[in-house]
Design a protein around this motif. Structure first.
Motif, PDB file in Angstrom:
ATOM      1  N   CYS A 209       0.818  -1.247  -0.091  1.00 50.17           N
ATOM      2  CA  CYS A 209      -0.018  -0.078  -0.034  1.00 50.17           C
ATOM      3  C   CYS A 209       0.867   1.247  -0.065  1.00 50.17           C
ATOM      4  N   VAL A 210       0.276   2.436   0.199  1.00 48.52           N
ATOM      5  CA  VAL A 210       0.870   3.662   0.008  1.00 48.52           C
ATOM      6  C   VAL A 210       1.882   3.700   1.349  1.00 48.52           C
ATOM      7  N   LYS A 211       1.413   3.084   2.373  1.00 43.77           N
ATOM      8  CA  LYS A 211       2.477   3.283   3.762  1.00 43.77           C
ATOM      9  C   LYS A 211       3.737   2.423   3.275  1.00 43.77           C
ATOM     10  N   PHE A 212       3.526   1.332   2.537  1.00 48.82           N
ATOM     11  CA  PHE A 212       4.730   0.545   2.215  1.00 48.82           C
ATOM     12  C   PHE A 212       5.674   1.175   1.560  1.00 48.82           C
ATOM     13  N   ALA A 213       5.344   2.254   0.437  1.00 44.36           N
ATOM     14  CA  ALA A 213       6.148   3.150  -0.235  1.00 44.36           C
ATOM     15  C   ALA A 213       6.755   4.062   0.545  1.00 44.36           C
ATOM     16  N   ASP A 214       6.024   4.728   1.337  1.00 40.42           N
ATOM     17  CA  ASP A 214       6.401   5.606   2.334  1.00 40.42           C
ATOM     18  C   ASP A 214       7.516   5.302   3.296  1.00 40.42           C
ATOM     19  N   ARG A 215       7.554   3.962   3.649  1.00 35.37           N
ATOM     20  CA  ARG A 215       8.352   3.477   4.703  1.00 35.37           C
ATOM     21  C   ARG A 215       9.597   2.731   4.142  1.00 35.37           C
ATOM     22  N   TYR A 216       9.517   2.248   2.910  1.00 35.83           N
ATOM     23  CA  TYR A 216      10.492   1.490   2.735  1.00 35.83           C
ATOM     24  C   TYR A 216      10.925   2.021   1.040  1.00 35.83           C
ATOM     25  N   GLY A 217      10.332   2.946   0.442  1.00 35.98           N
ATOM     26  CA  GLY A 217      10.771   3.573  -0.866  1.00 35.98           C
ATOM     27  C   GLY A 217       9.708   3.303  -2.083  1.00 35.98           C
ATOM     28  N   ARG A 218       9.700   3.952  -2.973  1.00 39.00           N
ATOM     29  CA  ARG A 218       9.251   3.804  -4.146  1.00 39.00           C
ATOM     30  C   ARG A 218       9.556   2.537  -4.992  1.00 39.00           C
ATOM     31  N   ASP A 219      10.773   2.189  -4.869  1.00 38.51           N
ATOM     32  CA  ASP A 219      11.102   1.028  -5.663  1.00 38.51           C
ATOM     33  C   ASP A 219      10.785  -0.061  -5.142  1.00 38.51           C
ATOM     34  N   ALA A 220      10.856  -0.059  -3.674  1.00 43.65           N
ATOM     35  CA  ALA A 220      10.389  -1.222  -2.847  1.00 43.65           C
ATOM     36  C   ALA A 220       8.795  -1.738  -3.263  1.00 43.65           C
ATOM     37  N   HIS A 221       8.205  -0.470  -3.239  1.00 47.11           N
ATOM     38  CA  HIS A 221       6.843  -0.704  -3.601  1.00 47.11           C
ATOM     39  C   HIS A 221       6.589  -1.193  -4.946  1.00 47.11           C
ATOM     40  N   LYS A 222       7.167  -0.648  -5.901  1.00 48.49           N
ATOM     41  CA  LYS A 222       7.155  -1.007  -7.362  1.00 48.49           C
ATOM     42  C   LYS A 222       7.355  -2.388  -7.573  1.00 48.49           C
ATOM     43  N   LEU A 223       8.538  -3.186  -6.655  1.00 46.80           N
ATOM     44  CA  LEU A 223       8.806  -4.235  -6.738  1.00 46.80           C
ATOM     45  C   LEU A 223       7.850  -5.372  -6.356  1.00 46.80           C
ATOM     46  N   VAL A 224       7.268  -4.963  -5.214  1.00 45.30           N
ATOM     47  CA  VAL A 224       6.378  -6.001  -4.648  1.00 45.30           C
ATOM     48  C   VAL A 224       4.998  -6.170  -5.529  1.00 45.30           C
ATOM     49  N   TRP A 225       4.800  -4.959  -6.077  1.00 41.72           N
ATOM     50  CA  TRP A 225       3.508  -4.780  -7.161  1.00 41.72           C
ATOM     51  C   TRP A 225       3.888  -5.316  -8.547  1.00 41.72           C
ATOM     52  N   SER A 226       5.179  -5.611  -8.865  1.00 45.89           N
ATOM     53  CA  SER A 226       5.492  -6.082 -10.312  1.00 45.89           C
ATOM     54  C   SER A 226       5.079  -7.563 -10.330  1.00 45.89           C
ATOM     55  N   GLU A 227       4.819  -8.227 -11.610  1.00 44.53           N
ATOM     56  CA  GLU A 227       4.437  -9.597 -11.670  1.00 44.53           C
ATOM     57  C   GLU A 227       5.325 -10.562 -10.808  1.00 44.53           C
ATOM     58  N   PRO A 228       6.557 -10.254 -11.201  1.00 44.12           N
ATOM     59  CA  PRO A 228       7.407 -11.334 -10.543  1.00 44.12           C
ATOM     60  C   PRO A 228       7.479 -11.322  -8.898  1.00 44.12           C
ATOM     61  N   GLY A 229       7.273  -9.794  -8.517  1.00 42.11           N
ATOM     62  CA  GLY A 229       6.852  -9.766  -7.046  1.00 42.11           C
ATOM     63  C   GLY A 229       5.761 -10.421  -6.537  1.00 42.11           C
ATOM     64  N   ARG A 230       4.719 -10.210  -7.297  1.00 44.62           N
ATOM     65  CA  ARG A 230       3.324 -10.835  -6.876  1.00 44.62           C
ATOM     66  C   ARG A 230       3.557 -12.355  -6.874  1.00 44.62           C
ATOM     67  N   GLN A 231       4.156 -12.877  -7.899  1.00 43.73           N
ATOM     68  CA  GLN A 231       4.368 -14.397  -8.076  1.00 43.73           C
ATOM     69  C   GLN A 231       4.985 -14.918  -7.033  1.00 43.73           C
ATOM     70  N   ALA A 232       6.018 -13.967  -6.482  1.00 44.97           N
ATOM     71  CA  ALA A 232       6.947 -14.744  -5.386  1.00 44.97           C
ATOM     72  C   ALA A 232       6.402 -14.435  -4.022  1.00 44.97           C
ATOM     73  N   ARG A 233       5.138 -13.432  -3.897  1.00 43.09           N
ATOM     74  CA  ARG A 233       4.549 -13.025  -2.634  1.00 43.09           C
ATOM     75  C   ARG A 233       5.848 -12.438  -1.897  1.00 43.09           C
ATOM     76  N   LEU A 234       6.175 -11.450  -2.342  1.00 43.87           N
ATOM     77  CA  LEU A 234       7.278 -10.592  -1.710  1.00 43.87           C
ATOM     78  C   LEU A 234       6.703  -9.747  -0.595  1.00 43.87           C
ATOM     79  N   ARG A 235       5.596  -9.159  -1.194  1.00 41.89           N
ATOM     80  CA  ARG A 235       4.696  -8.297   0.216  1.00 41.89           C
ATOM     81  C   ARG A 235       4.190  -9.395   1.182  1.00 41.89           C
ATOM     82  N   GLY A 236       4.198 -10.687   1.043  1.00 45.23           N
ATOM     83  CA  GLY A 236       3.571 -11.750   2.024  1.00 45.23           C
ATOM     84  C   GLY A 236       2.250 -12.210   1.791  1.00 45.23           C
TER      85      GLY A 236
END
Length: 205
Positions: free
Chosen positions: A147-174
């Motif tokens: 969510c937006v809080k994740f981007a604020d706390r860990y950075g826009r690139d971290a947020h983009k990574l978890v929302w990317s297709e590979p990031g979602r496939q790997a469940r990087l966000r959990g």
């Protein structure tokens, strides 16, 4: 000993290159059997308690957490979502985005941080995991996205990574889970996939 934290921003934001490089270590997460590294309770919005011992309850989730009180926009009546009772995140990935300080891990908003591969092919919805000697949780089908809080706390690139297709496939966000057998859990506990018979035995014992 439990520790409370009101910190709202992690001290570092990594670039996409740094994050992508660090995924090599995340990919080494064990499958099937791992370790519960951290238990975090959220007594209220933006408050975190790092627990030396937590209690999982079928009705309450993590006892003392505000999951039930905060409710959910995903339910028709605004009540807590039963399939979002627990948020579980890979500890190698949170270490990558947040560093080594467990208080910075807690900013993610998840309650359980585990050294375990969370890929859907390793942990499909409906599979059960034993945590410690007593508790059992079940992976649900609810998507867990940044969510937006994740981007604020860990950075826009971290947020983009978890929302990317590979990031979602790997469940990087959990992932989300629910408690099916109550019990006490502690950092350092073994967490492992239960077979159908094992899960049934625990649930009925």
């Amino acid at each position: 000993m439990d520790h409370a934290s009101a910190r709202t921003t992690a001290p570092r934001h990594l670039s996409m290159v740094e994050l992508t490089t660090g995924l090599t270590e995340v990919a080494r997460s064990p499958r099937g059997v791992g370790t519960l590294d951290l238990v975090v309770r959220r007594p209220s919005v933006d408050e975190r308690e790092l627990l030396a011992e937590g209690e999982l309850d079928v009705t309450e989730g993590l006892v003392g957490d505000d999951w039930a009180r905060r409710g959910s926009s995903k339910t028709s009546d605004g009540s807590a979502h039963p399939h979002r009772q627990l948020a579980v995140m890979n500890s190698r990935f949170v270490r990558l985005v947040a560093g080594d300080d467990p208080q910075d891990w807690g900013l993610a908003g998840d309650q359980l941080f585990v050294d375990l591969d969370l890929h859907p092919d390793a942990l499909p919805a409906g599979i059960r995991l034993a945590v410690g000697d007593e508790a059992v949780i079940e992976v649900t089908a609810e998507p867990h996205n940044g969510c937006v809080k994740f981007a604020d706390r860990y950075g826009r690139d971290a947020h983009k990574l978890v929302w990317s297709e590979p990031g979602r496939q790997a469940r990087l966000r959990g992932l989300y889970a629910r408690v099916v057998v109550a019990g006490v859990i502690r950092p350092g506990d073994r967490i492992h996939v239960l077979g159908p018979a094992d899960a049934t035995d625990r649930a009925t014992s």
